[in-house]
Design a protein around this motif. Sequence first.
Motif, PDB file in Angstrom:
ATOM      1  N   GLN A 186       0.848  -1.189   0.000  1.00 63.62           N
ATOM      2  CA  GLN A 186       0.000   0.000   0.000  1.00 63.62           C
ATOM      3  C   GLN A 186       0.882   1.237   0.000  1.00 63.62           C
ATOM      4  O   GLN A 186       1.876   1.315   0.719  1.00 63.62           O
ATOM      5  CB  GLN A 186      -0.902  -0.003   1.231  1.00 63.62           C
ATOM      6  CG  GLN A 186      -1.852   1.178   1.304  1.00 63.62           C
ATOM      7  CD  GLN A 186      -2.718   1.106   2.546  1.00 63.62           C
ATOM      8  OE1 GLN A 186      -2.612   0.173   3.336  1.00 63.62           O
ATOM      9  NE2 GLN A 186      -3.572   2.095   2.718  1.00 63.62           N
ATOM     10  N   LEU A 187       0.507   2.215  -0.821  1.00 66.20           N
ATOM     11  CA  LEU A 187       1.291   3.433  -0.906  1.00 66.20           C
ATOM     12  C   LEU A 187       1.146   4.262   0.369  1.00 66.20           C
ATOM     13  O   LEU A 187       0.058   4.378   0.929  1.00 66.20           O
ATOM     14  CB  LEU A 187       0.849   4.269  -2.110  1.00 66.20           C
ATOM     15  CG  LEU A 187       1.104   3.659  -3.489  1.00 66.20           C
ATOM     16  CD1 LEU A 187       0.465   4.518  -4.561  1.00 66.20           C
ATOM     17  CD2 LEU A 187       2.588   3.526  -3.750  1.00 66.20           C
ATOM     18  N   THR A 188       2.254   4.818   0.819  1.00 70.12           N
ATOM     19  CA  THR A 188       2.216   5.765   1.927  1.00 70.12           C
ATOM     20  C   THR A 188       1.884   7.151   1.358  1.00 70.12           C
ATOM     21  O   THR A 188       1.766   7.329   0.140  1.00 70.12           O
ATOM     22  CB  THR A 188       3.574   5.827   2.629  1.00 70.12           C
ATOM     23  OG1 THR A 188       4.546   6.313   1.695  1.00 70.12           O
ATOM     24  CG2 THR A 188       3.989   4.458   3.124  1.00 70.12           C
ATOM     25  N   ALA A 189       1.754   8.134   2.234  1.00 69.85           N
ATOM     26  CA  ALA A 189       1.516   9.505   1.768  1.00 69.85           C
ATOM     27  C   ALA A 189       2.655   9.955   0.856  1.00 69.85           C
ATOM     28  O   ALA A 189       2.425  10.591  -0.183  1.00 69.85           O
ATOM     29  CB  ALA A 189       1.386  10.441   2.968  1.00 69.85           C
ATOM     30  N   ALA A 190       3.886   9.588   1.226  1.00 67.92           N
ATOM     31  CA  ALA A 190       5.034   9.938   0.385  1.00 67.92           C
ATOM     32  C   ALA A 190       4.962   9.229  -0.963  1.00 67.92           C
ATOM     33  O   ALA A 190       5.353   9.784  -2.003  1.00 67.92           O
ATOM     34  CB  ALA A 190       6.332   9.565   1.103  1.00 67.92           C
ATOM     35  N   GLY A 191       4.454   7.988  -0.953  1.00 63.74           N
ATOM     36  CA  GLY A 191       4.305   7.246  -2.195  1.00 63.74           C
ATOM     37  C   GLY A 191       3.318   7.902  -3.136  1.00 63.74           C
ATOM     38  O   GLY A 191       3.551   8.003  -4.351  1.00 63.74           O
ATOM     39  N   TYR A 192       2.184   8.348  -2.576  1.00 67.29           N
ATOM     40  CA  TYR A 192       1.197   9.058  -3.390  1.00 67.29           C
ATOM     41  C   TYR A 192       1.780  10.352  -3.954  1.00 67.29           C
ATOM     42  O   TYR A 192       1.567  10.692  -5.120  1.00 67.29           O
ATOM     43  CB  TYR A 192      -0.057   9.367  -2.569  1.00 67.29           C
ATOM     44  CG  TYR A 192      -1.007   8.207  -2.431  1.00 67.29           C
ATOM     45  CD1 TYR A 192      -1.749   7.773  -3.532  1.00 67.29           C
ATOM     46  CD2 TYR A 192      -1.164   7.546  -1.220  1.00 67.29           C
ATOM     47  CE1 TYR A 192      -2.622   6.706  -3.423  1.00 67.29           C
ATOM     48  CE2 TYR A 192      -2.033   6.475  -1.099  1.00 67.29           C
ATOM     49  CZ  TYR A 192      -2.759   6.061  -2.197  1.00 67.29           C
ATOM     50  OH  TYR A 192      -3.633   4.997  -2.090  1.00 67.29           O
ATOM     51  N   ILE A 193       2.519  11.062  -3.133  1.00 64.71           N
ATOM     52  CA  ILE A 193       3.133  12.311  -3.589  1.00 64.71           C
ATOM     53  C   ILE A 193       4.122  12.036  -4.719  1.00 64.71           C
ATOM     54  O   ILE A 193       4.175  12.771  -5.718  1.00 64.71           O
ATOM     55  CB  ILE A 193       3.833  13.018  -2.414  1.00 64.71           C
ATOM     56  CG1 ILE A 193       2.788  13.528  -1.412  1.00 64.71           C
ATOM     57  CG2 ILE A 193       4.687  14.178  -2.914  1.00 64.71           C
ATOM     58  CD1 ILE A 193       3.383  14.055  -0.115  1.00 64.71           C
ATOM     59  N   ALA A 194       4.890  10.956  -4.586  1.00 60.40           N
ATOM     60  CA  ALA A 194       5.863  10.608  -5.621  1.00 60.40           C
ATOM     61  C   ALA A 194       5.172  10.274  -6.940  1.00 60.40           C
ATOM     62  O   ALA A 194       5.617  10.700  -8.017  1.00 60.40           O
ATOM     63  CB  ALA A 194       6.719   9.423  -5.158  1.00 60.40           C
ATOM     64  N   LEU A 195       4.072   9.522  -6.873  1.00 61.29           N
ATOM     65  CA  LEU A 195       3.342   9.173  -8.091  1.00 61.29           C
ATOM     66  C   LEU A 195       2.714  10.406  -8.729  1.00 61.29           C
ATOM     67  O   LEU A 195       2.702  10.555  -9.957  1.00 61.29           O
ATOM     68  CB  LEU A 195       2.265   8.135  -7.779  1.00 61.29           C
ATOM     69  CG  LEU A 195       2.745   6.684  -7.699  1.00 61.29           C
ATOM     70  CD1 LEU A 195       1.596   5.772  -7.332  1.00 61.29           C
ATOM     71  CD2 LEU A 195       3.357   6.239  -9.015  1.00 61.29           C
TER      72      LEU A 195
END
Length: 221
Positions: free
Chosen positions: A17-26
């Motif tokens: 599952q994407l973290t908040a940082a993962g969503y921001i990166a995408l």
Amino acid sequence: MNFFILKNIDEYKVTYQLTAAGYIALIAVFIVLFSIGCMIAEKDKKIGVRQIAFSAMAVALAVVTSMIKIVKLPMGGSVTLFSMFFITLIGYWFGVKTGILMAVGYGILQMLIDPYIINVYQMFLDYIFAFGALGLSGVFSKVKNGLVKGYLLGVIVRFIFSFLSGWIFFAVYTPEFFNSAFLYSVAYNGAYIGLEAALTVALISCPPVKKALVYVKNMLV
């Protein structure tokens, strides 16, 4: 990796599952892709603001219709309200280059909206390559009945990537009566992709719809 993605472990499977940082990166990746499109538009006289605007509109329609699921399968994949059609329209309108660029962007958006990630390789197959393949519709942008031919090409290549993902990464979920992960992946992915493709081809082959779509393309080109 934990900074961008969290591992979820239960009795039957491991997913990410994407973290908040993962969503921001995408989101950042999507912005970069869109910026590249804008830079191409400035350098290529054949690509203009209208092309970017209509491509963005098609992506938006694809996202909205992808949320209207007629059939949803348990391990990813669903029959939507013609969402693949709107992405293939971009390639049909403006060619392969713009089609693939926007289709990859759409795949990234799908990761943001409804992620089902087991590992990085599966993520690329199911989201980047599979959805990006829909941009191949531009191969037939200048031939007779190019929309139907391009749509079918994009859908077939998307199926191939989705099939490979299912065969390689989801083999453990193969029911006993199939006795073959290969056949299970063909049946699983062929069911939802094939049904939506059949419904879409029937729609865009109707003379009034076909005429309207040709008119829109002539207006844009």
